[in-house]
Design a protein around this motif. Sequence first.
Motif, PDB file in Angstrom:
ATOM      1  N   THR A   1     -23.754  13.880  23.771  1.00  0.00           N
ATOM      2  CA  THR A   1     -24.798  14.708  24.095  1.00  0.00           C
ATOM      3  C   THR A   1     -26.216  14.073  23.732  1.00  0.00           C
ATOM      4  N   VAL A   2     -27.242  14.220  24.313  1.00  0.00           N
ATOM      5  CA  VAL A   2     -28.490  14.230  24.203  1.00  0.00           C
ATOM      6  C   VAL A   2     -28.741  14.477  22.582  1.00  0.00           C
ATOM      7  N   GLU A   3     -28.475  15.776  22.119  1.00  0.00           N
ATOM      8  CA  GLU A   3     -28.589  16.383  20.639  1.00  0.00           C
ATOM      9  C   GLU A   3     -27.984  15.448  19.841  1.00  0.00           C
ATOM     10  N   GLY A   4     -26.812  15.113  20.120  1.00  0.00           N
ATOM     11  CA  GLY A   4     -25.788  14.229  19.025  1.00  0.00           C
ATOM     12  C   GLY A   4     -26.656  12.815  19.009  1.00  0.00           C
ATOM     13  N   LEU A   5     -27.158  12.392  20.058  1.00  0.00           N
ATOM     14  CA  LEU A   5     -27.799  11.069  19.917  1.00  0.00           C
ATOM     15  C   LEU A   5     -29.045  11.068  19.036  1.00  0.00           C
ATOM     16  N   GLN A   6     -29.957  12.133  19.344  1.00  0.00           N
ATOM     17  CA  GLN A   6     -31.081  12.237  18.620  1.00  0.00           C
ATOM     18  C   GLN A   6     -30.818  12.525  17.164  1.00  0.00           C
ATOM     19  N   ALA A   7     -29.800  13.430  16.773  1.00  0.00           N
ATOM     20  CA  ALA A   7     -29.580  13.582  15.242  1.00  0.00           C
ATOM     21  C   ALA A   7     -28.985  12.502  14.797  1.00  0.00           C
ATOM     22  N   THR A   8     -28.264  11.727  15.344  1.00  0.00           N
ATOM     23  CA  THR A   8     -27.469  10.437  14.605  1.00  0.00           C
ATOM     24  C   THR A   8     -28.750   9.158  14.481  1.00  0.00           C
ATOM     25  N   LEU A   9     -29.399   9.060  15.398  1.00  0.00           N
ATOM     26  CA  LEU A   9     -30.563   8.153  15.374  1.00  0.00           C
ATOM     27  C   LEU A   9     -31.742   8.521  14.305  1.00  0.00           C
ATOM     28  N   LYS A  10     -32.110   9.793  14.236  1.00  0.00           N
ATOM     29  CA  LYS A  10     -33.004  10.322  13.322  1.00  0.00           C
ATOM     30  C   LYS A  10     -32.559   9.965  12.116  1.00  0.00           C
ATOM     31  N   VAL A  11     -31.284  10.173  11.472  1.00  0.00           N
ATOM     32  CA  VAL A  11     -30.775   9.751  10.321  1.00  0.00           C
ATOM     33  C   VAL A  11     -30.484   8.458   9.919  1.00  0.00           C
ATOM     34  N   ASN A  12     -29.489   7.946  11.016  1.00  0.00           N
ATOM     35  CA  ASN A  12     -29.131   6.557  10.643  1.00  0.00           C
ATOM     36  C   ASN A  12     -30.186   5.218  10.920  1.00  0.00           C
TER      37      ASN A  12
END
Length: 301
Positions: free
Chosen positions: A122-133
């Motif tokens: 999901t786009v939400e999963g993509l954004q959450a991962t890239l923000k932290v990682n």
Amino acid sequence: MGDFTLLSKGRPKREQVEGKVVWITGASRGIGETLAEQFASLGAKLILSARNVIELERVKSKIIVKYPGSNIEILPLDLASGEEDLKGAVNQAESLFAGCGVDYMVHNAAFERPKRKAVEETVEGLQATLKVNVLGPIILTKLLAPFMIKRGGGNFVVMSSAAGKCPAPGQAIYSASKHALHGYFHTLRSELNPKGIKVTVVCPGPIETSKASEAGSSEKRHEKRVTAERCAELTTVAATHGLKEAWISYQPVLLVMYLLQYMPTVGFWLMDKVGGNRLKAAKRKGNTYSWNLLFGEKKRA
């Protein structure tokens, strides 16, 4: 369980970190917690960061009991909080130990999602991962590097992953985030090396931790994993010997990494063969690092 260069270096160099300030993100559990213990055993001053303050206090108390006299400060941190909050954290980290700034910045915190197909993310999963990682570590580095440059030296230790070197079927977004770290930090080193800045990128394969994530706990029973203690020890070896990159894993992960590095056509062919089978293994909570992925699932009666 490590690449040839890493294993040839022997023990960590205590003189490289004794009395130095080591800032570790994601230090409340897993590899981060074990890294904190390893650096404390070498006489480093520690700054421990994560979102969970209670767990950070637990880690601090545990280390002080094991290594009395350790100098440890806790700095709560959310890598997804944005530039202003991270700027405040950097300024605070630089002032926690009188007359000492951060010598080693260990980027360990990471967000890993359950295994799923790339097209199902999901786009939400993509954004959450890239923000932290990705964004968090890069912003933190951008803010901290000027202090290191002013002092004439500093070390960034980046806990990447084998997924940052290889395709990782079922982990497309996580793999993408780790590939991004490689691109940024290897470039950063080439730019700042003349100013005394060192960068070590560490690529572990599957790791056995005492607090495995819910996504990985069911798989842990089937897979041979490097212990968090051994991973942390080899990471300190890589960091104190100034290695640019280090790989930590058992087979077949190391073989795949070597193939992709030196024989990419063969390596990518191999990954294309196992990709679909790895997704099936992940779905049934099986071994996603097995040689058997080459041959597919066994037919069941």
